[in-house]
Design a protein around this motif. Structure first.
Motif, short mmCIF file in Angstrom:
data_model
loop_
_atom_site.label_atom_id
_atom_site.label_comp_id
_atom_site.label_asym_id
_atom_site.label_seq_id
_atom_site.Cartn_x
_atom_site.Cartn_y
_atom_site.Cartn_z
N GLY A 52 0.82 -1.21 0.00
CA GLY A 52 0.00 0.00 0.00
C GLY A 52 0.85 1.26 0.00
O GLY A 52 0.55 2.24 -0.70
N SER A 53 1.93 1.24 0.76
CA SER A 53 2.83 2.39 0.81
C SER A 53 3.50 2.62 -0.55
O SER A 53 3.63 3.77 -1.00
N SER A 54 3.89 1.56 -1.19
CA SER A 54 4.49 1.67 -2.52
C SER A 54 3.49 2.25 -3.51
O SER A 54 3.83 3.11 -4.33
N SER A 57 2.99 5.98 -2.76
CA SER A 57 4.15 6.74 -3.25
C SER A 57 4.04 6.95 -4.76
O SER A 57 4.31 8.04 -5.26
N PHE A 58 3.66 5.91 -5.46
CA PHE A 58 3.52 5.99 -6.91
C PHE A 58 2.49 7.04 -7.31
O PHE A 58 2.74 7.88 -8.18
N VAL A 59 1.34 7.02 -6.66
CA VAL A 59 0.27 7.96 -6.99
C VAL A 59 0.70 9.39 -6.67
O VAL A 59 0.50 10.31 -7.47
N ALA A 60 1.31 9.60 -5.50
CA ALA A 60 1.74 10.94 -5.12
C ALA A 60 2.82 11.47 -6.07
O ALA A 60 2.83 12.66 -6.40
N GLU A 61 3.72 10.59 -6.52
CA GLU A 61 4.75 11.01 -7.48
C GLU A 61 4.11 11.45 -8.79
O GLU A 61 4.52 12.44 -9.39
N PRO A 133 -8.61 -1.55 5.49
CA PRO A 133 -8.05 -0.49 6.34
C PRO A 133 -6.53 -0.50 6.40
O PRO A 133 -5.89 0.55 6.47
N VAL A 134 -5.94 -1.69 6.34
CA VAL A 134 -4.47 -1.76 6.39
C VAL A 134 -3.87 -1.23 5.10
O VAL A 134 -2.88 -0.49 5.11
N THR A 135 -4.47 -1.57 3.97
CA THR A 135 -4.01 -1.05 2.68
C THR A 135 -4.18 0.46 2.63
O THR A 135 -3.29 1.18 2.14
N LEU A 136 -5.29 0.97 3.12
CA LEU A 136 -5.52 2.41 3.16
C LEU A 136 -4.47 3.11 4.01
O LEU A 136 -3.92 4.14 3.60
N ALA A 137 -4.16 2.55 5.16
CA ALA A 137 -3.13 3.15 6.02
C ALA A 137 -1.78 3.19 5.30
O ALA A 137 -1.09 4.21 5.31
N ALA A 143 1.92 7.96 0.37
CA ALA A 143 1.58 9.21 -0.31
C ALA A 143 2.01 10.41 0.53
O ALA A 143 2.51 11.40 0.00
N GLY A 144 1.85 10.32 1.84
CA GLY A 144 2.23 11.42 2.72
C GLY A 144 3.72 11.68 2.72
O GLY A 144 4.17 12.83 2.72
N GLN A 145 4.50 10.61 2.68
CA GLN A 145 5.96 10.78 2.67
C GLN A 145 6.43 11.43 1.37
O GLN A 145 7.28 12.31 1.39
N VAL A 146 5.87 11.01 0.27
CA VAL A 146 6.24 11.62 -1.01
C VAL A 146 5.78 13.07 -1.07
O VAL A 146 6.51 13.95 -1.54
N ALA A 147 4.59 13.34 -0.56
CA ALA A 147 4.07 14.72 -0.56
C ALA A 147 4.97 15.62 0.29
O ALA A 147 5.26 16.76 -0.11
N LYS A 148 5.41 15.14 1.43
CA LYS A 148 6.32 15.93 2.27
C LYS A 148 7.64 16.20 1.54
O LYS A 148 8.18 17.30 1.60
N HIS A 149 8.13 15.19 0.87
CA HIS A 149 9.38 15.35 0.12
C HIS A 149 9.20 16.37 -1.01
O HIS A 149 10.08 17.20 -1.25
N LEU A 150 8.08 16.29 -1.70
CA LEU A 150 7.81 17.25 -2.78
C LEU A 150 7.68 18.68 -2.25
O LEU A 150 8.14 19.63 -2.89
#
Length: 159
Positions: A52-54, A57-61, A133-137, A143-150
């Motif tokens: 889910g995190s991967s 990240s892909f969507v946020a990128e 719920p686990v996939t959503l988390a 997505a949050g980590q990539v958004a912060k980086h951006l």
């Protein structure tokens, strides 16, 4: 959003299968020390968080921003369905490799007072309810980590 799907599904599937194999091997090793049973459920959560995190990240990128909650919910629901389907295929593979017969599966379902079809549907439904719920988390974490980086990158280039 549909232009994101091929890459999103590919990335999610690859990470899901790789993480599942890693956890499976880890549980096999730890099982030899008597610790495998307690880690198997935690391993399933770790696989869903990683995949889910991967995907997040892909969507946020691709969006160059954090996806909305609506988009996150929709994509996580789709990814939860994909995770249950992949998990089902992996389970079928394990059953076939271990030589478990249809009679043994019918006996297992009978012990739960269910038919094999009912047992499979209950397992799929419970897996879907627990996976979402686990996939959503995981999706929101990635997505949050990539958004912060951006955001950091944008601040650095403004100077």
């Amino acid at each position: 959003m549909t232009s994101l799907l091929p890459g999103l599904l590919t990335r999610f599937t690859v990470v899901f299968i790789a993480a599942q194999l890693f956890i499976y091997l880890l549980v096999l090793v730890l099982d030899s020390f008597g610790w495998g049973d307690s880690l198997s459920s935690a391993g399933n959560v770790a696989v869903l968080i990683a995949a889910g995190s991967s995907a997040g990240s892909f969507v946020a990128e691709r969006l160059k921003a954090r996806p909305s909650w609506g988009m996150s919910l929709k994509l996580s629901a789709l990814l939860a369905v994909v995770a249950v389907l992949l998990g089902g295929l992996i389970l079928v593979g394990v059953v076939m490799i271990n030589g478990i017969t249809g009679v043994e599966l019918e006996m297992l379902a009978g012990q739960m007072d269910m038919t094999p079809i009912t047992a499979a549907l209950v397992l799929a439904g419970a897996s879907l309810a627990l996976s979402f719920p686990v996939t959503l988390a995981g999706f929101r974490i990635g997505a949050g980590q990539v958004a912060k980086h951006l955001e950091k990158q944008a601040k650095l280039t403004e100077i």
